[in-house]
Structure formats: C-alpha cells, structure tokens
Motif scaffolding. Structure first.
Motif, PDB file in Angstrom:
ATOM      1  N   ALA A  53       0.830  -1.307   0.070  1.00 23.55           N
ATOM      2  CA  ALA A  53       0.101  -0.033  -0.049  1.00 23.55           C
ATOM      3  C   ALA A  53       0.872   1.074  -0.031  1.00 23.55           C
ATOM      4  O   ALA A  53       2.097   1.147   0.584  1.00 23.55           O
ATOM      5  N   ILE A  54       0.480   2.257  -0.482  1.00 27.98           N
ATOM      6  CA  ILE A  54       1.175   3.532  -0.464  1.00 27.98           C
ATOM      7  C   ILE A  54       1.388   3.925   0.967  1.00 27.98           C
ATOM      8  O   ILE A  54       2.662   4.580   1.215  1.00 27.98           O
ATOM      9  N   GLU A  55       0.689   3.636   1.861  1.00 28.99           N
ATOM     10  CA  GLU A  55       0.756   4.000   3.250  1.00 28.99           C
ATOM     11  C   GLU A  55       2.096   3.215   3.653  1.00 28.99           C
ATOM     12  O   GLU A  55       2.872   3.854   4.471  1.00 28.99           O
ATOM     13  N   ALA A  56       2.170   2.111   3.252  1.00 31.34           N
ATOM     14  CA  ALA A  56       3.257   1.191   3.673  1.00 31.34           C
ATOM     15  C   ALA A  56       4.607   1.789   3.089  1.00 31.34           C
ATOM     16  O   ALA A  56       5.627   1.663   3.628  1.00 31.34           O
ATOM     17  N   VAL A  57       4.558   2.391   1.814  1.00 31.11           N
ATOM     18  CA  VAL A  57       5.660   2.842   1.134  1.00 31.11           C
ATOM     19  C   VAL A  57       6.046   4.152   1.814  1.00 31.11           C
ATOM     20  O   VAL A  57       7.414   4.194   2.106  1.00 31.11           O
ATOM     21  N   LEU A  90       8.481  16.104  -2.492  1.00 36.48           N
ATOM     22  CA  LEU A  90       7.530  17.096  -2.682  1.00 36.48           C
ATOM     23  C   LEU A  90       6.142  16.391  -2.616  1.00 36.48           C
ATOM     24  O   LEU A  90       4.966  16.655  -2.108  1.00 36.48           O
ATOM     25  N   ARG A  91       6.081  15.383  -3.411  1.00 38.57           N
ATOM     26  CA  ARG A  91       4.910  14.669  -3.808  1.00 38.57           C
ATOM     27  C   ARG A  91       4.543  13.429  -2.714  1.00 38.57           C
ATOM     28  O   ARG A  91       3.133  13.552  -2.578  1.00 38.57           O
ATOM     29  N   LEU A  92       5.347  12.835  -2.318  1.00 42.92           N
ATOM     30  CA  LEU A  92       4.930  11.527  -1.351  1.00 42.92           C
ATOM     31  C   LEU A  92       5.075  12.081   0.276  1.00 42.92           C
ATOM     32  O   LEU A  92       4.169  11.645   0.901  1.00 42.92           O
ATOM     33  N   LEU A  93       6.143  12.712   0.415  1.00 42.49           N
ATOM     34  CA  LEU A  93       6.595  12.706   1.850  1.00 42.49           C
ATOM     35  C   LEU A  93       5.939  14.117   2.445  1.00 42.49           C
ATOM     36  O   LEU A  93       5.549  13.873   3.556  1.00 42.49           O
ATOM     37  N   ASP A  94       5.459  15.055   1.840  1.00 42.92           N
ATOM     38  CA  ASP A  94       4.572  16.123   2.275  1.00 42.92           C
ATOM     39  C   ASP A  94       5.155  16.755   3.651  1.00 42.92           C
ATOM     40  O   ASP A  94       4.504  16.854   4.334  1.00 42.92           O
ATOM     41  N   GLY A  95       6.495  16.907   3.412  1.00 39.46           N
ATOM     42  CA  GLY A  95       7.070  17.684   4.558  1.00 39.46           C
ATOM     43  C   GLY A  95       7.663  16.574   5.493  1.00 39.46           C
ATOM     44  O   GLY A  95       8.579  17.201   6.495  1.00 39.46           O
ATOM     45  N   ALA A  96       7.679  15.318   5.555  1.00 41.06           N
ATOM     46  CA  ALA A  96       8.030  14.383   6.468  1.00 41.06           C
ATOM     47  C   ALA A  96       9.418  14.023   5.992  1.00 41.06           C
ATOM     48  O   ALA A  96       9.667  14.133   4.632  1.00 41.06           O
ATOM     49  N   SER A  97      10.177  13.708   6.856  1.00 43.02           N
ATOM     50  CA  SER A  97      11.562  13.401   6.591  1.00 43.02           C
ATOM     51  C   SER A  97      12.126  12.201   6.533  1.00 43.02           C
ATOM     52  O   SER A  97      11.486  11.166   7.055  1.00 43.02           O
ATOM     53  N   PRO A  98      12.823  11.809   5.562  1.00 39.47           N
ATOM     54  CA  PRO A  98      13.196  10.167   5.343  1.00 39.47           C
ATOM     55  C   PRO A  98      14.032   9.749   6.248  1.00 39.47           C
ATOM     56  O   PRO A  98      14.764  10.780   6.964  1.00 39.47           O
ATOM     57  N   GLN A 146       9.774  -4.386  -9.710  1.00 38.54           N
ATOM     58  CA  GLN A 146       8.843  -3.333  -9.300  1.00 38.54           C
ATOM     59  C   GLN A 146       7.634  -3.836  -8.425  1.00 38.54           C
ATOM     60  O   GLN A 146       7.086  -4.979  -8.716  1.00 38.54           O
ATOM     61  N   LEU A 147       7.476  -3.265  -7.337  1.00 40.55           N
ATOM     62  CA  LEU A 147       6.259  -3.739  -6.436  1.00 40.55           C
ATOM     63  C   LEU A 147       4.651  -2.834  -6.836  1.00 40.55           C
ATOM     64  O   LEU A 147       5.071  -1.784  -6.737  1.00 40.55           O
ATOM     65  N   PRO A 148       3.872  -3.818  -7.308  1.00 41.41           N
ATOM     66  CA  PRO A 148       2.507  -3.003  -7.281  1.00 41.41           C
ATOM     67  C   PRO A 148       2.026  -2.157  -6.191  1.00 41.41           C
ATOM     68  O   PRO A 148       2.409  -2.654  -5.201  1.00 41.41           O
ATOM     69  N   LEU A 149       1.377  -1.196  -6.344  1.00 41.95           N
ATOM     70  CA  LEU A 149       0.563  -0.536  -5.375  1.00 41.95           C
ATOM     71  C   LEU A 149      -0.631  -1.038  -5.167  1.00 41.95           C
ATOM     72  O   LEU A 149      -1.228  -1.093  -6.371  1.00 41.95           O
ATOM     73  N   GLN A 160      -9.853   5.840  -1.048  1.00 39.94           N
ATOM     74  CA  GLN A 160      -9.508   5.996   0.555  1.00 39.94           C
ATOM     75  C   GLN A 160      -7.896   5.803   0.638  1.00 39.94           C
ATOM     76  O   GLN A 160      -7.163   6.414   1.689  1.00 39.94           O
ATOM     77  N   SER A 161      -6.989   5.667  -0.266  1.00 44.92           N
ATOM     78  CA  SER A 161      -5.769   5.900  -0.422  1.00 44.92           C
ATOM     79  C   SER A 161      -5.294   7.359  -0.707  1.00 44.92           C
ATOM     80  O   SER A 161      -6.161   7.970  -1.086  1.00 44.92           O
TER      81      SER A 161
END
Length: 513
Positions: free
Chosen positions: A203-207, A245-253, A290-293, A497-498
C-alpha cells in the motif's frame, strides 16, 4: 514594415545616440527612418535583435529595422547558440540522441566537442547551431538560469515556489506558467525490491512508512522477520526532490537510508540486496523488481508504458524543459516543435523513457475496471449507471490521452495533461480524426453525493473539450464529432481511501469511435 512607439518615446530614444560606442553597441533604425533605438546588443537569433537599453531589454524584429554600429551581427553567418543545464537524466543520453536525430533530419552534420554539440551544413561546413549541455542537477539548472549561465533548464521536477519567486523577481518570467515548460518524456516513481522477494505488493501508506522509518521490519508487511534496508537517491537528485514534494509532504526520510547518485545505481543496489527497498525510476528498473501499489479496496496499480501515458498509475514523473519568458532563437523554437513529432517520440522510447504518442485501448480490455466497478456498485452507483457507460462506450477505443487535475480538488490541469491539450488539438488540425467521434468522458472520485459528482464530471469534460477546441484554431471541426459524457464515480481506477486514489480517479478520458 514595423514602427516603434510614439513621438515622445522617439525623442527620448534619440537622446541615446550621444553615448560613447562600446564593442556591442548597436543602433536599430526603422526602415522609414522615423525611429532609432540604441543600446547594447544582448543577442540576435537570426530573426530578432535583443537590445539592452535604458528602458530595459527590448526585442525587435530584424526585418523591420536596419542595424548600424560595431555590435551588428553578420546576418548571413548567424549561429544559434544556446545552453541547456540540469538533470543528467535528460542530458546524458536523451537530449544528445534527440539533437543528433534532429540534425540528421535537417541534413546537418553533428560534432560533439566536450558536451558542446556543433551542427553544421554538410555541404558548406557553415555552423548553424552550437548547443551546450551542462550536466548538473535540476536545482543547479534553475540556479544557472537565474545566473544567466543557461537558456533552458532540463528538469526532473517542477520548480519549487522559492525558485519560481527568485526567477520572477529577476525578470525571467513566471515558470509556473504552463507556457514556460515542455514535457519531453514521461517517467514514474516506482517502489522496488530484489527479484523473488516474498512481499509482492505494498500500500502507498506502507511505502511512506518504510521511507520515513516508521516501518523498519519486513515482518510488519508480511515478509521475513528481518530489518528493511532503505535505498534512496541523493538529496540533490531531481527525482528524490520530487519524492519529497509529492510523497513525503514535509516528512523527513529515515536518516538510515543508503543514498545513491542516480536511479540506475539505486536499482542495481536493491537488486543485489535481499532485504532492500527503494524508490527508483521506471526507466531505470534494471534487475530490480517493481512492487505493485494496492489500495484498501483491492485495486492494484503497476507502472507500465500504457498506465504512465494515461496517468492511471499515480506516481508519474514527467521530464521537463523550462524556458524563461523571452523569445527563443528560431532554431530552438523549431527544435521544440519537432519534439512533438513521431521521429522524436521514437527516439524517446528507444532511450528507455515513455513517449507521448497516442495509443488506443479497446473497450474489451476494460474487464478488470468493469469487474471492480460491478463489485462496488450500490445505492450511490446502481448497475443502471454501469449499463449506461457500457452502452455509451462499447465498440469505442480509449486513447491514452487522458486529462487529470492538480491535487486538492483543483480544476487546473496537471503538467502532463496541459501538454495533452496541445497534442490533441494538433491531431484535430491534421485531420487525424476526420469522420470519427471523440467522446470526452468525465469521471470523479467517490467523495460527496453521486449526483453532485456527475455534474462535476460533466463540467470538467466540457472544460477539456472547450480547451482543445480553443487551441485547434486551424481544425475543420465540421469533419469530426466532439461529444461529452459524464459518469461520475462509476469506474474507479484507484481506491478513494488511499492518499492518491482521489487524484487518480478525477479524470477526463478520451474515447474514439
């Protein structure tokens, strides 16, 4: 014949003639002799002079003026000179291949002199153009433009707000304006693991959890009881900045991530790491898997050439050329026009990227989407709506040309879709759809009442149709039928919901019959 200004402006400009001459000083006189403009020559592109005057830079048509002074160029010996700077993803292979193919089609010889491409007439040896490529990073490319060390930026992401503001203040125009960007090729951000990894989708949340360090063990994802090794690109890499910018939305890796110079190196490292996980380019998968989402409703999304073109895959990452708000040399304008042609698209595809040529998808290949829609049918979306969709689209083919909108429920088209408006308009002007029917089919996410969503879908489909018609000024629209259909939330591509489901489901598809 061109004339400049009024009498008062003429008098003011004539006062410049008494200044001492410098090496690049020129005086441009209208052919009737009524107006003279003096200043320092900034550039000449074979058509237009660009002169720095006390009133700021002015661009004047060379056919309407006579040039005198030590800075006047040789009209016959003009060489188009321009500099590209930015991401090596474009500069290392794709741009050289495009330049060489373009030159060959124009009958020009090409010599590569240390990242300076010299294009010359094969018969006379006269130089036609000199194209310099600076292989730095997207961020440094925008900085080079600001420092006037580049004319075109090769970018792996859109400019950040601070970059847009600095360039605007420096007089380079608004780089957020769609007219300032050209989508050269398409790519995508894809999660990868080593071949044979027991985890087969995420899931994208898991990514996001893995990348930010909130998920550290594969056992939490149905895999072995072992720590996850995170592989990411260098912080200056354009794709990594796009991820931030697109995925982390301000969160730090996670600070534990292993960093890699480019996507190919990252893919190779993950392929050799049984416990590794990374985010890389679709064009640079290599031996990585590649892992499917997957969303909570069970819909899977995989990056393929088709799903990247249609943006049915949510993490598309276009590659751009950005130009400042000034007239480009004729050679550059002609080269940009050529980038949309079939030969250029073939070069892009052979270089491993996703091209933007139009493909068709038969209605019969919509089985998975229709099955999912039937499974989710209910009081809001009755089976009668699905039957209406089938009746409207059966026997038609879907074009990969799809229109999507920016995040946050915006009605503004995203970068890829904005380019699709011009591409579809040019196809109409060329008569490629004469005698056919184009159906602009509007869809939405499932947020809100179904009836309201149906209205929103129709408004967006009409807006896209109207935008295409407005651009296709040379098309004979009496020879083609442009129809609008609205289906609202009937045919979801992703789970609402994702985090990216709603963005993916809000779209206008184009079908042809």
């Amino acid at each position: 014949m061109r004339f400049f200004g009024c009498a008062a402006l003429t008098a003011a400009l004539l006062s410049l003639l008494g200044a001492p001459a410098r090496a690049q000083d020129v005086t441009l006189t209208s052919r009737d002799g009524a107006v003279e403009i003096s200043g320092v020559l900034i550039g000449f592109d074979g058509e237009f002079y660009r002169v720095d005057t006390i009133y700021g830079p002015l661009t004047l048509d060379g056919q309407g003026v006579v040039c005198t002074g030590p800075g006047c160029p040789d009209m016959e010996a003009h060489v188009a000179r321009f500099r590209l700077s930015g991401t090596p993803v474009l500069g290392e292979m794709l741009m050289p291949a495009l330049i060489e193919t373009y030159a060959d089609q124009r009958g020009l010889a090409v010599a590569n002199e240390h990242d300076l491409f010299v294009l010359s007439d094969r018969e006379t040896g006269h130089r036609v153009a000199e194209i310099a490529l600076g292989l730095v990073s997207t961020e440094e490319g925008f900085a080079d433009l600001l420092a006037d060390a580049a004319d075109i930026v090769m970018a792996a992401r859109e400019p950040r707000p601070d970059e847009i503001e600095r360039l605007r203040e420096a007089g380079f125009g608004d780089l957020s304006d769609p007219a300032r960007r050209h989508v050269v090729a398409l790519d995508a951000i894809v999660p990868v693991v080593a071949p044979g990894h027991p985890v087969q989708h995420l899931a994208i949340e898991a990514v996001l959890g893995i990348v930010t360090g909130q998920i550290t063990d594969w056992a939490d994802l149905g895999g072995p009881d072992a720590p996850v090794t995170v592989h990411l690109l260098d912080r200056q890499n354009g794709l990594q900045q796009a991820i931030a910018l697109r995925l982390l939305d301000g969160a730090s890796p996670t600070p534990a991530a292993r960093r890699h110079k480019d996507a190919a190196a990252l893919s190779a490292a993950v392929a050799a790491d049984p416990l590794g996980f990374g985010l890389t380019r679709f064009s640079a998968l290599g031996d990585a898997q590649q892992l499917p989402l997957i969303g909570t409703c069970g819909l899977r999304q995989v990056a393929t050439r088709q799903s990247v073109k249609t943006e049915d895959y949510p993490l598309v990452a276009p590659l751009f050329l950005y130009t400042p708000a000034r007239r480009q040399p004729l050679f550059v304008r002609e080269f940009f026009d050529w980038l949309d042609t079939a030969p250029a698209q073939l070069v892009i595809r052979r270089a491993g990227f996703v091209d933007q040529s139009r493909d068709t998808i038969p209605f019969g290949r919509q089985g998975d989407r229709l099955a999912q829609a039937i499974a989710q049918a209910g009081p809001e979306v009755p089976l009668s709506e699905l039957q209406r969709l089938v009746a409207a689209l059966a026997g038609a083919e879907r074009l990969t040309t799809t229109f999507r909108f920016r995040e946050g429920g915006s009605s503004e088209l995203d970068a890829q879709s904005f380019g699709n408006v011009g591409a579809l308009a040019r196809a109409l002007e060329a008569g490629l759809f004469d005698g056919r029917t184009l159906i602009f089919a509007g869809f939405t996410d499932g947020d809100g009442p179904a009836e309201a969503n149906l209205g929103i879908a129709r408004l967006r489909a009409e807006a896209v149709r109207d935008a295409v018609e407005a651009v296709a000024t040379a098309a004979d629209l009496s020879r083609v039928t442009l129809r609008v259909e609205a289906f609202g939330e009937v045919l979801p591509i992703a789970c609402d919901q994702s985090p990216w489901g709603g963005v993916t489901n809000r779209r206008v598809e184009v079908w042809i019959r």
